[in-house]
Design a protein around this motif. Structure first.
Motif, PDB file in Angstrom:
ATOM      1  N   GLU A   1      -4.468 -14.812  -9.326  1.00 10.92           N
ATOM      2  CA  GLU A   1      -4.627 -14.812 -10.770  1.00 10.92           C
ATOM      3  C   GLU A   1      -6.101 -14.795 -11.210  1.00 10.92           C
ATOM      4  OE1 GLU A   1      -2.692 -18.251 -12.209  1.00 10.92           O
ATOM      5  OE2 GLU A   1      -3.959 -19.682 -11.133  1.00 10.92           O
ATOM      6  N   LEU A   2      -7.001 -15.196 -10.347  1.00 10.44           N
ATOM      7  CA  LEU A   2      -8.420 -15.220 -10.708  1.00 10.44           C
ATOM      8  C   LEU A   2      -9.139 -13.917 -10.386  1.00 10.44           C
ATOM      9  CD1 LEU A   2      -9.369 -18.837  -9.520  1.00 10.44           C
ATOM     10  CD2 LEU A   2      -8.730 -18.072 -11.814  1.00 10.44           C
ATOM     11  N   TYR A   3      -8.420 -12.946  -9.811  1.00  8.93           N
ATOM     12  CA  TYR A   3      -9.048 -11.677  -9.457  1.00  8.93           C
ATOM     13  C   TYR A   3      -8.883 -10.664 -10.578  1.00  8.93           C
ATOM     14  CZ  TYR A   3      -9.156 -13.743  -4.817  1.00  8.93           C
ATOM     15  OH  TYR A   3      -9.387 -14.583  -3.756  1.00  8.93           O
ATOM     16  N   SER A   4      -9.640  -9.577 -10.482  1.00 15.13           N
ATOM     17  CA  SER A   4      -9.623  -8.525 -11.494  1.00 15.13           C
ATOM     18  C   SER A   4      -9.227  -7.206 -10.849  1.00 15.13           C
ATOM     19  CB  SER A   4     -11.009  -8.385 -12.140  1.00 15.13           C
ATOM     20  OG  SER A   4     -11.430  -9.611 -12.714  1.00 15.13           O
ATOM     21  N   PRO A   5      -8.697  -6.254 -11.655  1.00 14.61           N
ATOM     22  CA  PRO A   5      -8.373  -4.932 -11.098  1.00 14.61           C
ATOM     23  C   PRO A   5      -9.597  -4.311 -10.421  1.00 14.61           C
ATOM     24  CG  PRO A   5      -7.451  -5.157 -13.288  1.00 14.61           C
ATOM     25  CD  PRO A   5      -8.326  -6.359 -13.081  1.00 14.61           C
ATOM     26  N   GLY A   6      -9.397  -3.734  -9.270  1.00 12.33           N
ATOM     27  CA  GLY A   6     -10.494  -3.146  -8.505  1.00 12.33           C
ATOM     28  C   GLY A   6     -10.995  -4.035  -7.392  1.00 12.33           C
ATOM     29  N   ASP A   7     -10.692  -5.343  -7.447  1.00 12.38           N
ATOM     30  CA  ASP A   7     -11.113  -6.246  -6.375  1.00 12.38           C
ATOM     31  C   ASP A   7     -10.375  -5.905  -5.079  1.00 12.38           C
ATOM     32  OD1 ASP A   7     -12.827  -7.593  -8.006  1.00 12.38           O
ATOM     33  OD2 ASP A   7     -11.472  -9.267  -8.408  1.00 12.38           O
ATOM     34  N   VAL A   8     -11.074  -6.029  -3.964  1.00 10.50           N
ATOM     35  CA  VAL A   8     -10.489  -5.781  -2.649  1.00 10.50           C
ATOM     36  C   VAL A   8     -10.123  -7.121  -2.033  1.00 10.50           C
ATOM     37  CG1 VAL A   8     -10.901  -4.858  -0.341  1.00 10.50           C
ATOM     38  CG2 VAL A   8     -11.760  -3.639  -2.337  1.00 10.50           C
ATOM     39  N   VAL A   9      -8.850  -7.275  -1.679  1.00  7.60           N
ATOM     40  CA  VAL A   9      -8.344  -8.541  -1.161  1.00  7.60           C
ATOM     41  C   VAL A   9      -7.543  -8.287   0.108  1.00  7.60           C
ATOM     42  CG1 VAL A   9      -8.247  -9.589  -3.449  1.00  7.60           C
ATOM     43  CG2 VAL A   9      -6.245  -8.389  -2.548  1.00  7.60           C
ATOM     44  N   GLY A  10      -7.236  -9.355   0.830  1.00  7.81           N
ATOM     45  CA  GLY A  10      -6.399  -9.245   2.012  1.00  7.81           C
ATOM     46  C   GLY A  10      -4.951  -8.991   1.628  1.00  7.81           C
ATOM     47  N   ILE A  11      -4.330  -8.035   2.282  1.00  9.64           N
ATOM     48  CA  ILE A  11      -2.953  -7.656   1.960  1.00  9.64           C
ATOM     49  C   ILE A  11      -1.971  -8.232   2.980  1.00  9.64           C
ATOM     50  CG2 ILE A  11      -1.384  -5.738   1.548  1.00  9.64           C
ATOM     51  CD1 ILE A  11      -3.540  -5.991  -0.556  1.00  9.64           C
ATOM     52  N   SER A  12      -2.369  -8.312   4.238  1.00  6.85           N
ATOM     53  CA  SER A  12      -1.456  -8.815   5.264  1.00  6.85           C
ATOM     54  C   SER A  12      -2.252  -9.540   6.341  1.00  6.85           C
ATOM     55  CB  SER A  12      -0.647  -7.667   5.883  1.00  6.85           C
ATOM     56  OG  SER A  12      -1.477  -6.856   6.696  1.00  6.85           O
TER      57      SER A  12
ATOM     58  N   VAL B   1      -7.032  -4.960   4.365  1.00  6.77           N
ATOM     59  CA  VAL B   1      -7.397  -5.238   2.975  1.00  6.77           C
ATOM     60  C   VAL B   1      -7.060  -4.038   2.107  1.00  6.77           C
ATOM     61  CG1 VAL B   1      -9.236  -6.856   3.571  1.00  6.77           C
ATOM     62  CG2 VAL B   1      -9.768  -4.417   3.341  1.00  6.77           C
ATOM     63  N   GLY B   2      -7.003  -4.264   0.811  1.00 10.65           N
ATOM     64  CA  GLY B   2      -6.745  -3.190  -0.137  1.00 10.65           C
ATOM     65  C   GLY B   2      -7.060  -3.648  -1.544  1.00 10.65           C
ATOM     66  N   GLU B   3      -7.035  -2.705  -2.457  1.00  6.26           N
ATOM     67  CA  GLU B   3      -7.303  -3.021  -3.858  1.00  6.26           C
ATOM     68  C   GLU B   3      -6.137  -3.816  -4.434  1.00  6.26           C
ATOM     69  OE1 GLU B   3      -7.867  -0.414  -7.896  1.00  6.26           O
ATOM     70  OE2 GLU B   3      -8.966   0.237  -6.114  1.00  6.26           O
ATOM     71  N   VAL B   4      -6.453  -4.883  -5.137  1.00  3.92           N
ATOM     72  CA  VAL B   4      -5.419  -5.749  -5.692  1.00  3.92           C
ATOM     73  C   VAL B   4      -4.566  -4.959  -6.685  1.00  3.92           C
ATOM     74  CG1 VAL B   4      -6.892  -6.611  -7.570  1.00  3.92           C
ATOM     75  CG2 VAL B   4      -4.974  -7.976  -6.758  1.00  3.92           C
ATOM     76  N   THR B   5      -3.252  -5.112  -6.603  1.00  2.00           N
ATOM     77  CA  THR B   5      -2.333  -4.375  -7.461  1.00  2.00           C
ATOM     78  C   THR B   5      -1.951  -5.220  -8.679  1.00  2.00           C
ATOM     79  OG1 THR B   5      -0.375  -5.206  -6.300  1.00  2.00           O
ATOM     80  CG2 THR B   5      -1.401  -3.195  -5.441  1.00  2.00           C
ATOM     81  N   GLU B   6      -1.314  -4.569  -9.661  1.00  2.00           N
ATOM     82  CA  GLU B   6      -0.882  -5.285 -10.857  1.00  2.00           C
ATOM     83  C   GLU B   6       0.145  -6.362 -10.503  1.00  2.00           C
ATOM     84  OE1 GLU B   6       0.449  -2.715 -13.946  1.00  2.00           O
ATOM     85  OE2 GLU B   6      -1.405  -1.587 -14.047  1.00  2.00           O
ATOM     86  N   ASP B   7       1.035  -6.048  -9.567  1.00  2.00           N
ATOM     87  CA  ASP B   7       2.035  -7.042  -9.158  1.00  2.00           C
ATOM     88  C   ASP B   7       1.375  -8.256  -8.512  1.00  2.00           C
ATOM     89  OD1 ASP B   7       4.063  -5.428 -10.075  1.00  2.00           O
ATOM     90  OD2 ASP B   7       4.456  -4.511  -8.110  1.00  2.00           O
ATOM     91  N   MET B   8       0.342  -8.021  -7.709  1.00  2.00           N
ATOM     92  CA  MET B   8      -0.350  -9.126  -7.060  1.00  2.00           C
ATOM     93  C   MET B   8      -1.091  -9.982  -8.078  1.00  2.00           C
ATOM     94  SD  MET B   8      -1.796  -7.086  -3.706  1.00  2.00           S
ATOM     95  CE  MET B   8      -2.732  -8.477  -3.084  1.00  2.00           C
ATOM     96  N   LEU B   9      -1.625  -9.356  -9.149  1.00  2.00           N
ATOM     97  CA  LEU B   9      -2.363 -10.113 -10.162  1.00  2.00           C
ATOM     98  C   LEU B   9      -1.462 -11.108 -10.886  1.00  2.00           C
ATOM     99  CD1 LEU B   9      -4.615  -7.285 -11.660  1.00  2.00           C
ATOM    100  CD2 LEU B   9      -5.356  -9.210 -10.255  1.00  2.00           C
ATOM    101  N   ASN B  10      -0.164 -10.878 -10.846  1.00  2.00           N
ATOM    102  CA  ASN B  10       0.782 -11.790 -11.484  1.00  2.00           C
ATOM    103  C   ASN B  10       1.161 -12.962 -10.589  1.00  2.00           C
ATOM    104  OD1 ASN B  10       0.937 -10.195 -13.838  1.00  2.00           O
ATOM    105  ND2 ASN B  10       2.495  -8.879 -12.902  1.00  2.00           N
ATOM    106  N   GLN B  11       0.690 -12.935  -9.330  1.00  2.00           N
ATOM    107  CA  GLN B  11       0.983 -14.012  -8.399  1.00  2.00           C
ATOM    108  C   GLN B  11      -0.102 -15.092  -8.494  1.00  2.00           C
ATOM    109  OE1 GLN B  11       1.525 -12.363  -4.469  1.00  2.00           O
ATOM    110  NE2 GLN B  11       2.794 -10.678  -5.221  1.00  2.00           N
ATOM    111  N   PRO B  12       0.268 -16.364  -8.335  1.00  2.00           N
ATOM    112  CA  PRO B  12      -0.700 -17.461  -8.531  1.00  2.00           C
ATOM    113  C   PRO B  12      -1.952 -17.345  -7.666  1.00  2.00           C
ATOM    114  CG  PRO B  12       1.540 -18.311  -8.379  1.00  2.00           C
ATOM    115  CD  PRO B  12       1.618 -16.848  -8.039  1.00  2.00           C
ATOM    116  N   GLN B  13      -1.800 -16.906  -6.396  1.00  2.08           N
ATOM    117  CA  GLN B  13      -2.961 -16.871  -5.504  1.00  2.08           C
ATOM    118  C   GLN B  13      -3.961 -15.775  -5.858  1.00  2.08           C
ATOM    119  OE1 GLN B  13       0.217 -16.248  -4.718  1.00  2.08           O
ATOM    120  NE2 GLN B  13       0.446 -14.996  -2.869  1.00  2.08           N
TER     121      GLN B  13
END
Length: 674
Positions: free
Chosen positions: A185-196, A171-183
């Motif tokens: 789009e509902l997250y905010s900067p600082g959220d920790v999400v699965g990366i791989s 897991v890791g902190e969601v990046t700006e590039d990831m926030l532009n992806q549909p899956q």
């Protein structure tokens, strides 16, 4: 004293009166607008200035193995927050904050600037997993630095030393590039999400829902009371098909080598173990990986972040010969075909060598069975010539080569299965017949992943039943979670029973005397498979490079094994990068197969006599057998009874993944996970 000219004209006086009246009307409208029309809005804004919402982070769901043992857990820690809903100048306090939290002041200012466009009620996560002295600093400076606060976070606890790292991911902190992806789009900067890995594939189920704490603050931003709290909803637990005991055996078998191992149940597609080497420690990502660590990982030529089980596209070498044999037999070509291997043969004006030339010997007259267990290149060169690329591509594609398997893990690659259409589409060139010869032994343009080869050979050994690999079962998914969809459906490729027996019996001979992996024979286990060695560069280029070519571009070693030989319960594919010989990969796979069979025996012990019949730790058993008569050709029936020792203490099984919940003390003593 005053003349007529000094008096204000009535026109000017009237205009001034109207201007003053207009001003008062505007002021009256503004007052009415503030107090009546927008009273609710400003009441809400005033409430926000009085009430602070502090998030309560939801713990991610645990990840379990097929028996419910913990693979990935969480541990509580404190994170430092920077609240932005006060009137204080945060940049002015950056130096003091950085000193207390052991941060770079420029890094603090950068994060403040990065979040400047976000709503002020969203806090900034300054530092995760803070130390006790940093926590004490925040508590001691609440009056001087009221914008500093702490929050309890549940950090990921992964197995130690990269155990099963590529499958579970990180897991890791969601990046700006990831926030532009549909899956995302509902997250905010600082959220920790699965990366791989599984963390990303099933992020929605694992993540949960955050709660919030509503606190009353004064004009200086200091909390003076608690108004309420909304509890966080933890993420759902996720049960995998992986067996920790088999995973330990696979990790041990690949220790010290680069490559991959995939163990799968070919009846269901369940992934029992998956290893990729070199590995990485996902615990480094659970907080925030440093730039130096990240650069070291991405620039490593051995590619530790690459899951080679599903992403390494390499020539499969002689393991491809099982697909060739299936095609040759099904097409009615290979049954009666015999080839005299003299160490090589000429095709289309070019001489192709057999691998035995390096050992200064030949295969001699070879049929399909001998060609499989001794891996005769000349036989399969000839078979490739007779089949042609169209029929080879037809069977290889039917068994899943050149396409994704549909495993429920992200970033799987498709590999390459060449054909006439493929070459025209990609290179705008026609296919030459001479190119087919190399394809016949799994070289040339053929590129496959270990998961593809495990699936294909497992399907052939299962009579042609092709299943979709998966690391989770639909019945084990959390309620409401939709199973991952796949473009690679299950299918059955008809194989004549006689041809099936020829292939599987020949695969069993591979690990018997005379086979290419005779030293990998497992006593009393119906073990079968196929070895393979694949060039990483051409022999001509290697010769040009001289000593450097031989040292740096060694052949890759492959092996795909099953147990039992027909309708197997497990298929294991091993890739050893620069492993040179397939028999070395076979030894690696044999360790996994043996661990699987041994565990089955431990879990399903044979029924024996009860305690009254035991003598000194032994149990009495009866037996009936036949033996040749000394004087006649007939068999003589004999019987007897024996006392067999009973194991007093079975080998311990892991209670959890290594490094999780103290399970390191429960792992078998011979498991050295490094």
């Amino acid at each position: 004293m005053f003349g007529r000219d000094d008096k204000v004209s009535e026109v000017r006086l009237t205009a001034a009166q109207y201007i003053i009246l207009a001003i008062f009307l505007v002021l009256a409208y503004g007052l009415w607008r503030l107090q009546v029309m927008q009273s609710d809005l400003y009441a809400t804004l005033a409430e926000k200035n009085r009430i602070r919402n502090v998030p309560i982070l939801a713990p991610r769901g645990k990840i379990l193995d097929r028996e419910g043992r913990i693979i990935v857990d969480n541990y509580p820690s404190f994170s430092a927050l920077l609240l932005r809903d006060s009137t204080r100048d945060l940049n002015a306090d950056a130096d003091a904050i950085a000193q207390g939290l052991h941060l770079d002041p420029d890094e603090v200012r950068t994060r403040i600037r990065h979040f400047s466009s976000m709503p002020q009620y969203q806090p900034i996560f300054l530092k995760e997993d803070i130390t006790p002295d940093e926590l004490a600093f925040i508590d001691a400076h609440r009056n001087e630095l009221p914008e500093l606060d702490t929050i309890v976070a549940h950090r990921r606890l992964y197995p130690r030393n990269g155990f099963i790292a590529h499958l579970v991911g990180y897991v890791g902190e969601v990046t700006e590039d990831m926030l532009n992806q549909p899956q995302f789009e509902l997250y905010s900067p600082g959220d920790v999400v699965g990366i791989s890995g599984v963390e990303r594939q099933y992020n929605t189920a694992l993540m949960g829902t955050n709660g919030a704490r509503r606190a009353l603050v004064n004009s200086h931003g200091r909390e003076v009371g608690l108004l309420g709290e909304t509890e966080a909803i933890p993420g759902k637990q996720l049960k995998l098909t992986v067996d920790i005991d088999l995973q330990i055996a696979a990790e041990e078998a690949l220790e010290g080598r680069n490559g991959a191992i995939v163990a799968m149940d070919p009846r269901t597609g369940e992934i029992l173990a998956m290893v990729s080497r070199p590995t990485f420690d996902p615990n480094n990502f659970a907080i925030r990986v440093s730039r130096d660590q990240w650069n070291k990982l991405v620039n490593d030529p051995d590619k530790p972040l690459l899951n080679k089980a599903i992403q390494a596209q390499l020539a499969p070498g002689s393991t491809f010969k099982i697909i060739m044999a299936t095609a040759g037999l099904q097409e009615g070509i290979a049954q009666d075909m015999k080839v005299n291997c003299t160490g090589g043969a000429e095709f289309y004006g070019r001489y192709f060598k057999c691998w035995v030339v390096a050992e200064h010997r030949t295969h001699g007259v070879t049929d399909i069975t001998k060609a499989i267990y001794q891996s005769c290149d000349v036989f399969f060169y000839t078979l490739a010539e007779k089949l042609g690329i169209a029929r080879i591509a037809k069977y290889a594609s039917a068994f899943g080569l050149g396409q994704k398997t549909g495993i429920d893990l992200p970033q799987e690659v498709s590999g390459v299965m060449p054909s006439e259409e493929w070459k025209i589409r990609n290179f705008k060139q026609k296919w030459f017949a001479g190119e087919t010869i190399s394809v016949g032994i799994g070289q040339g343009a053929v590129a496959a992943t270990p998961i593809q080869m495990a699936r294909a050979i497992g399907a052939i050994a299962s009579g042609g039943r092709l299943v979709r690999p998966h690391v989770t079962n639909p019945v084990d998914l959390p309620p409401g979670m939709v199973p991952a969809q796949s473009d690679s459906p299950e299918a059955t490729i008809p194989i004549d029973p006689k041809n099936w027996e020829i292939i599987t019996d020949a695969m069993a001979d591979v690990v018997n005397p005379g086979g290419t992996a005779a030293l990998s024979h497992l006593q009393n286990i119906d073990f079968a498979g196929k070895t393979g060695s694949a060039q990483t560069i051409s022999n001509a280029l290697k010769a040009k490079l001289g000593a450097a070519g031989k040292a740096n571009f060694k052949d890759n070693g492959w092996f795909v094994g099953v147990e039992p030989r027909r309708n197997p319960e497990i298929v294991v594919c091993t890739l050893l990068e620069e492993g040179e010989h397939g028999y070395l990969a076979a030894r690696t796979a044999a360790k996994v197969i043996k661990a699987f069979v041994d565990k089955q025996h431990r879990q399903q012990p044979p029924k024996m006599a009860t305690k009254p019949t035991m003598r000194g730790g032994k149990v009495e058993v009866g037996a009936v057998w036949t033996s040749p008569d000394a004087d006649e050709d007939e068999q003589k029936l004999q019987s007897g009874h024996f006392f067999v020792e009973v194991a007093k203490k079975p080998l311990a099984l892991a209670a959890a993944a290594p490094g999780i919940g103290g399970s390191q003390d429960l792992v078998p003593s011979n498991a050295r996970i490094r």
